[in-house]
Enzyme design. Structure first.
Site, PDB file in Angstrom:
ATOM      1  N   HIS A 102      -5.653  90.801  57.016  1.00 26.39           N
ATOM      2  CA  HIS A 102      -4.530  91.686  57.343  1.00 26.39           C
ATOM      3  C   HIS A 102      -4.624  92.141  58.803  1.00 26.39           C
ATOM      4  O   HIS A 102      -3.634  92.126  59.529  1.00 26.39           O
ATOM      5  CB  HIS A 102      -4.565  92.958  56.487  1.00 26.39           C
ATOM      6  CG  HIS A 102      -4.325  92.773  55.023  1.00 26.39           C
ATOM      7  ND1 HIS A 102      -5.153  93.305  54.063  1.00 26.39           N
ATOM      8  CD2 HIS A 102      -3.339  92.136  54.343  1.00 26.39           C
ATOM      9  CE1 HIS A 102      -4.693  93.007  52.861  1.00 26.39           C
ATOM     10  NE2 HIS A 102      -3.592  92.287  52.997  1.00 26.39           N
ATOM     11  N   SER A 113      -7.057  90.780  49.084  1.00 24.76           N
ATOM     12  CA  SER A 113      -7.638  92.037  48.617  1.00 24.76           C
ATOM     13  C   SER A 113      -8.214  91.867  47.218  1.00 24.76           C
ATOM     14  O   SER A 113      -9.285  92.396  46.915  1.00 24.76           O
ATOM     15  CB  SER A 113      -6.573  93.131  48.596  1.00 24.76           C
ATOM     16  OG  SER A 113      -6.069  93.343  49.889  1.00 24.76           O
ATOM     17  N   LYS A 153       2.476  98.880  39.407  1.00 27.56           N
ATOM     18  CA  LYS A 153       1.128  98.322  39.592  1.00 27.56           C
ATOM     19  C   LYS A 153       0.102  99.442  39.523  1.00 27.56           C
ATOM     20  O   LYS A 153       0.392 100.579  39.881  1.00 27.56           O
ATOM     21  CB  LYS A 153       1.020  97.651  40.967  1.00 27.56           C
ATOM     22  CG  LYS A 153       1.474  96.205  40.971  1.00 27.56           C
ATOM     23  CD  LYS A 153       0.974  95.523  42.239  1.00 27.56           C
ATOM     24  CE  LYS A 153       1.471  94.091  42.343  1.00 27.56           C
ATOM     25  NZ  LYS A 153       1.197  93.515  43.660  1.00 27.56           N
ATOM     26  N   ARG A 201      -1.023  82.220  54.379  1.00 31.21           N
ATOM     27  CA  ARG A 201      -2.379  81.702  54.236  1.00 31.21           C
ATOM     28  C   ARG A 201      -2.408  80.215  53.929  1.00 31.21           C
ATOM     29  O   ARG A 201      -3.136  79.458  54.515  1.00 31.21           O
ATOM     30  CB  ARG A 201      -3.122  82.465  53.137  1.00 31.21           C
ATOM     31  CG  ARG A 201      -3.585  83.818  53.591  1.00 31.21           C
ATOM     32  CD  ARG A 201      -4.001  84.681  52.455  1.00 31.21           C
ATOM     33  NE  ARG A 201      -2.849  85.173  51.733  1.00 31.21           N
ATOM     34  CZ  ARG A 201      -2.878  86.190  50.903  1.00 31.21           C
ATOM     35  NH1 ARG A 201      -4.008  86.806  50.651  1.00 31.21           N
ATOM     36  NH2 ARG A 201      -1.785  86.607  50.306  1.00 31.21           N
TER      37      ARG A 201
HETATM   38  P1  ADP Z   1      -3.096  90.516  49.272  1.00 29.55           P
HETATM   39  O1  ADP Z   1      -3.358  91.494  48.179  1.00 29.55           O
HETATM   40  O2  ADP Z   1      -2.833  89.126  48.791  1.00 29.55           O
HETATM   41  O3  ADP Z   1      -4.144  90.543  50.359  1.00 29.55           O
HETATM   42  P2  ADP Z   1      -0.953  92.091  50.518  1.00 29.55           P
HETATM   43  O4  ADP Z   1       0.301  92.401  49.796  1.00 29.55           O
HETATM   44  O5  ADP Z   1      -1.837  93.267  50.765  1.00 29.55           O
HETATM   45  O6  ADP Z   1      -1.697  90.890  49.840  1.00 29.55           O
HETATM   46  O7  ADP Z   1      -0.635  91.352  51.893  1.00 29.55           O
HETATM   47  C1  ADP Z   1       0.282  91.793  52.833  1.00 29.55           C
HETATM   48  C2  ADP Z   1       0.578  90.714  53.824  1.00 29.55           C
HETATM   49  O8  ADP Z   1      -0.616  90.272  54.456  1.00 29.55           O
HETATM   50  C3  ADP Z   1       1.183  89.424  53.244  1.00 29.55           C
HETATM   51  O9  ADP Z   1       2.124  88.950  54.177  1.00 29.55           O
HETATM   52  C4  ADP Z   1       0.070  88.452  53.167  1.00 29.55           C
HETATM   53  O10 ADP Z   1       0.523  87.131  53.286  1.00 29.55           O
HETATM   54  C5  ADP Z   1      -0.713  88.855  54.377  1.00 29.55           C
HETATM   55  N1  ADP Z   1      -2.101  88.510  54.231  1.00 29.55           N
HETATM   56  C6  ADP Z   1      -2.931  88.874  53.242  1.00 29.55           C
HETATM   57  N2  ADP Z   1      -4.150  88.347  53.422  1.00 29.55           N
HETATM   58  C7  ADP Z   1      -4.083  87.613  54.558  1.00 29.55           C
HETATM   59  C8  ADP Z   1      -5.005  86.783  55.275  1.00 29.55           C
HETATM   60  N3  ADP Z   1      -6.242  86.609  54.830  1.00 29.55           N
HETATM   61  N4  ADP Z   1      -4.577  86.181  56.407  1.00 29.55           N
HETATM   62  C9  ADP Z   1      -3.316  86.342  56.836  1.00 29.55           C
HETATM   63  N5  ADP Z   1      -2.397  87.099  56.206  1.00 29.55           N
HETATM   64  C10 ADP Z   1      -2.764  87.719  55.079  1.00 29.55           C
END
Ligand code: ADP
Length: 157
Positions: free
Chosen positions: A17, A126, A41, A90
């Site tokens: 992130h 996450s 959720k 990703r």
């Molecule tokens: P997650 O729970 O899958 O990490 P989130 O809803 O918190 O997802 O993610 C928010 C945004 O961050 C989304 O656009 C997701 O594609 C992006 N994101 C999550 N993890 C990564 C990563 N490892 N690299 C790049 N972008 C990411």
């Protein structure tokens, strides 16, 4: 003045992130990191905890503001005057869903820009971080150190 909105659950924030947020700061004057409050959720961290961790992890990034929202992201973008939604992609597994959301959001008036995930962090999510910590595995280097401490305090063995 250009404004990006980076929406997500951030339960908790990972280095993947943060990579997307940092790169957004090079493209936009202002980057609003928007934590989704989804009543259907059951997150591990409360909305306040998730926002606190994001604030701490982005304190060195002047353009970033951390906020929360409920409901449609396009509605939130309209309220804050965001020019675009910025998301990380990703792998192909993200593609179908993200494409569908981006097309729907474009129809409702807000464009989405995708940043290709940093190859170092492509496999990070996450939920994977929560699972590994709850099973006693190491995730150092994948989340900020203070996030690891908070995860271990909640879930660790
Ligand atoms: P997650 O729970 O899958 O990490 P989130 O809803 O918190 O997802 O993610 C928010 C945004 O961050 C989304 O656009 C997701 O594609 C992006 N994101 C999550 N993890 C990564 C990563 N490892 N690299 C790049 N972008 C990411």
């Amino acid at each position: 003045m250009t404004t990006a909105c980076c929406p997500g659950s951030f339960d908790p924030v990972t280095n993947g992130h943060l990579d997307v947020i940092e790169r957004s700061c090079r493209l936009f004057d202002e980057v609003i990191v928007a934590v989704l409050e989804n009543p259907s959720k059951r997150p591990l961290f409360t909305i306040e905890e998730r926002m606190d961790m994001l604030r701490e992890a982005t304190s060195h990034l002047e353009p970033v503001k951390v906020s929360s929202f409920q409901g449609l992201v396009v509605e939130f973008c309209r309220q804050i005057g965001a020019d675009a939604i910025v998301k990380g992609l990703r792998a192909v597994t993200d593609f179908d869903y993200e494409m569908q959301m981006a097309q729907m959001n474009a129809r409702m008036g807000t464009e989405t820009m995708f940043l290709a995930a940093n190859p170092e962090y492509t496999y990070l999510s996450s939920s994977l971080m929560r699972d590994v910590v709850s099973l006693g595995g190491p995730i150092d280097g994948l989340v900020p150190d203070f996030v690891l401490k908070r995860l271990t305090a909640k879930l660790g063995k």
